[in-house]
Design a protein around this motif. Structure first.
Motif, PDB file in Angstrom:
ATOM      1  N   LEU A 265       0.841  -1.187   0.000  1.00  0.00           N
ATOM      2  CA  LEU A 265       0.000   0.000   0.000  1.00  0.00           C
ATOM      3  C   LEU A 265       0.881   1.244   0.000  1.00  0.00           C
ATOM      4  CD1 LEU A 265      -2.109  -2.168   0.797  1.00  0.00           C
ATOM      5  CD2 LEU A 265      -3.171  -0.432   2.253  1.00  0.00           C
ATOM      6  N   ASP A 266       0.710   2.100  -1.005  1.00  0.00           N
ATOM      7  CA  ASP A 266       1.521   3.314  -1.127  1.00  0.00           C
ATOM      8  C   ASP A 266       1.120   4.328  -0.058  1.00  0.00           C
ATOM      9  OD1 ASP A 266       2.764   2.243  -3.374  1.00  0.00           O
ATOM     10  OD2 ASP A 266       1.253   3.064  -4.728  1.00  0.00           O
ATOM     11  N   GLY A 267       2.125   4.900   0.600  1.00  0.00           N
ATOM     12  CA  GLY A 267       1.870   5.957   1.576  1.00  0.00           C
ATOM     13  C   GLY A 267       1.140   5.503   2.817  1.00  0.00           C
ATOM     14  N   PHE A 268       1.288   4.251   3.172  1.00  0.00           N
ATOM     15  CA  PHE A 268       0.537   3.754   4.327  1.00  0.00           C
ATOM     16  C   PHE A 268       1.034   4.378   5.630  1.00  0.00           C
ATOM     17  CE2 PHE A 268      -0.427   0.548   7.618  1.00  0.00           C
ATOM     18  CZ  PHE A 268      -1.796   0.514   7.473  1.00  0.00           C
ATOM     19  N   LYS A 269       2.333   4.634   5.723  1.00  0.00           N
ATOM     20  CA  LYS A 269       2.868   5.257   6.939  1.00  0.00           C
ATOM     21  C   LYS A 269       2.258   6.644   7.137  1.00  0.00           C
ATOM     22  CE  LYS A 269       7.204   6.354   9.321  1.00  0.00           C
ATOM     23  NZ  LYS A 269       6.736   7.694   9.770  1.00  0.00           N
ATOM     24  N   THR A 270       2.059   7.357   6.037  1.00  0.00           N
ATOM     25  CA  THR A 270       1.459   8.693   6.129  1.00  0.00           C
ATOM     26  C   THR A 270       0.024   8.606   6.641  1.00  0.00           C
ATOM     27  OG1 THR A 270       2.827   9.436   4.296  1.00  0.00           O
ATOM     28  CG2 THR A 270       0.902  10.779   4.825  1.00  0.00           C
ATOM     29  N   ILE A 271      -0.702   7.566   6.198  1.00  0.00           N
ATOM     30  CA  ILE A 271      -2.082   7.373   6.676  1.00  0.00           C
ATOM     31  C   ILE A 271      -2.089   7.155   8.183  1.00  0.00           C
ATOM     32  CG2 ILE A 271      -4.090   5.849   6.582  1.00  0.00           C
ATOM     33  CD1 ILE A 271      -3.446   5.336   3.651  1.00  0.00           C
ATOM     34  N   ASN A 272      -1.194   6.309   8.670  1.00  0.00           N
ATOM     35  CA  ASN A 272      -1.125   6.050  10.105  1.00  0.00           C
ATOM     36  C   ASN A 272      -0.746   7.312  10.875  1.00  0.00           C
ATOM     37  OD1 ASN A 272      -1.909   3.363  10.329  1.00  0.00           O
ATOM     38  ND2 ASN A 272       0.144   2.573   9.952  1.00  0.00           N
ATOM     39  N   ASP A 273       0.244   8.046  10.351  1.00  0.00           N
ATOM     40  CA  ASP A 273       0.724   9.238  11.064  1.00  0.00           C
ATOM     41  C   ASP A 273      -0.309  10.358  11.053  1.00  0.00           C
ATOM     42  OD1 ASP A 273       3.066   7.892  11.513  1.00  0.00           O
ATOM     43  OD2 ASP A 273       4.179   8.850   9.888  1.00  0.00           O
ATOM     44  N   THR A 274      -1.081  10.469   9.959  1.00  0.00           N
ATOM     45  CA  THR A 274      -2.022  11.577   9.817  1.00  0.00           C
ATOM     46  C   THR A 274      -3.378  11.274  10.429  1.00  0.00           C
ATOM     47  OG1 THR A 274      -0.931  12.194   7.745  1.00  0.00           O
ATOM     48  CG2 THR A 274      -3.110  13.144   8.168  1.00  0.00           C
TER      49      THR A 274
ATOM     50  N   GLY B 299      -4.185   8.191  12.154  1.00  0.00           N
ATOM     51  CA  GLY B 299      -4.178   7.261  13.274  1.00  0.00           C
ATOM     52  C   GLY B 299      -4.184   5.810  12.822  1.00  0.00           C
ATOM     53  N   HIS B 300      -3.800   4.933  13.751  1.00  0.00           N
ATOM     54  CA  HIS B 300      -3.695   3.514  13.403  1.00  0.00           C
ATOM     55  C   HIS B 300      -5.053   2.865  13.163  1.00  0.00           C
ATOM     56  CE1 HIS B 300       0.638   2.985  13.952  1.00  0.00           C
ATOM     57  NE2 HIS B 300       0.549   3.874  14.932  1.00  0.00           N
ATOM     58  N   ALA B 301      -6.103   3.372  13.787  1.00  0.00           N
ATOM     59  CA  ALA B 301      -7.434   2.817  13.542  1.00  0.00           C
ATOM     60  C   ALA B 301      -7.841   3.028  12.086  1.00  0.00           C
ATOM     61  CB  ALA B 301      -8.456   3.449  14.484  1.00  0.00           C
TER      62      ALA B 301
END
Length: 402
Positions: free
Chosen positions: A261-270, A272-274
């Motif tokens: 998944l592209d940019g998944f770390k950004t999704i978590n950081d922006t 949240g992990h939920a």
């Protein structure tokens, strides 16, 4: 020769013991619905046998009809437990109506026309009917698996049917001597003891069925990803090892898609992990709509997934990769407000003779292709293109140069 009261005492003790066992199982595993049916069947059979014991101390009509009716219905409950074990719907009206009709038959051949052999026939038929209805379930495979307990239950069921047939025939033909409501002949006593023993065997088989079901559920949980419900890395490696061995024997290709998944770390950081977990679940559902029966989607960890494509060429694998990419793009285009668009990169690789029986080589090839897809701008797929073999002339030139 055993007396009738002795036989019924054995039956009562036997079914009470079985009822205690199933009551414990039902309490320990509240979601195991079949155990409740089997508990009720054992308790009801014990109650019916206890009532039947009263035939020599009171008017035998009530013990014979009431006790016999309870034991007939207990057989239905036992078989309904098997039906619920396989998650099939049960028919309460059919069980109740059948039990009442058979009880009426017992009453007719006791009150209207006193005929002990016919009562034996009706009782045997009543006990045999639910067993006949459950035999197809016990003899068949469920989800491609055989259950040893079900096989044992089927064998015991066939033996029960055989004993009922022999007992009915002996009663009608008068083999073994006369039978009364107070005393059975030796042959009938032996067959009743066999029925009691087989009833214990039936319950033991049902217990084995339950143990096997629980064992399979634990085994399945060990091979599934907790979050998405698809296969985990362990299951993936097992499947890849099987496919590699199969292809090494037959030479038939299969392919692997490695997805990130592209940019998944950004999704978590922006967000949240939920939100990240929700994206992983959503992608899983989307990807599964584009797969074929037999394809396996697995989560290998974090935001990485693999798709095993059995009996698929590189071209077929590329077509499926394109379909998965497209469904993600379409979903991203419809995102509004708080929706999070999902973009993915896919590496495509195919098994060949150089890979042999080593799935890690295939995964490495797919990983190289995934890296190329990421390098080319993401949200796309790339195909692993192994370097062509060196020509003999080039090899000879390299040797001279060395």
């Amino acid at each position: 020769m055993l007396s009738v009261p002795t036989l019924w005492t054995v039956i009562v003790i036997n079914f009470l013991a079985l009822g205690l066992v199933w009551a414990y199982v039902a309490r320990a595993y509240p979601k195991f619905e079949a155990a409740r049916y089997w508990t009720a069947a054992a308790v009801l059979a014990a109650a019916g046998a206890a009532i039947s014991m009263l035939r020599d101390v009171m008017d035998p009509r009530f013990p014979l009809i009431g006790g016999g009716g309870l034991m007939i219905f207990s057989s239905w409950l036992a078989c309904m437990g098997v039906i619920r074990f396989y998650h099939r719907p049960v028919s309460w009206p059919a069980a109740i109506v059948h039990s009442l009709l058979c009880s009426a038959g017992l009453a007719f051949f006791l009150v209207v026309a006193d005929n002990m052999p016919m009562r034996v026939v009706i009782y045997s038929l009543a006990q045999s009917t639910p067993i006949l209805l459950t035999l197809p379930l016990l003899l068949g495979e469920q989800n491609g698996r055989e259950n040893p307990g079900a096989r044992l239950a089927a064998i015991v069921g066939l033996l029960l049917l055989s004993i009922h047939v022999v007992r009915s025939g002996a009663a009608l033909l008068g083999y073994g001597g006369a039978i009364t409501a107070i005393n059975f002949n030796g042959l009938q006593a032996v067959m009743i003891l066999l029925l009691v023993f087989l009833a214990m065997g039936w319950n033991f088989a049902c217990l084995l069925m339950a143990i096997e079901r629980l064992r399979n559920e634990v085994a399945d949980l060990a091979l599934l990803d907790d979050l998405t419900g698809v296969a985990n890395r362990r299951h993936l490696l097992q499947r890849l090892t099987e496919e590699c061995a199969r292809s090494a024997r037959s030479g038939a290709p299969f392919s692997l898609l490695l997805i990130d998944l592209d940019g998944f770390k950004t999704i978590n950081d922006t967000h949240g992990h939920a939100a990240g977990d929700a994206c992983l679940k959503h992608f899983t559902l989307m990807a599964q709509t584009r797969l074929r029966p037999g394809d396996m989607l697995a989560r290998t960890g974090g935001d990485e997934f693999c798709i095993v494509l059995p009996s698929s060429s590189l071209r077929e694998a590329a077509a499926i990769a394109r379909r998965v990419i497209e469904v993600c793009r379409q979903d991203a285009a419809t995102c509004t407000g708080s929706d999070i668009p999902i973009a993915i990169s896919i590496g495509v690789a195919q098994w060949d003779r150089d890979i042999g029986e080593f799935p890690d080589r295939l995964m490495a090839n797919a990983d190289h292709a995934l890296y190329a897809a990421k390098k080319n701008g993401k949200n796309d797929f790339a195909i692993h293109d192994p370097a062509p073999p060196l020509s003999p002339e080039l090899i000879e030139a390299l040797r001279k140069f060395a």
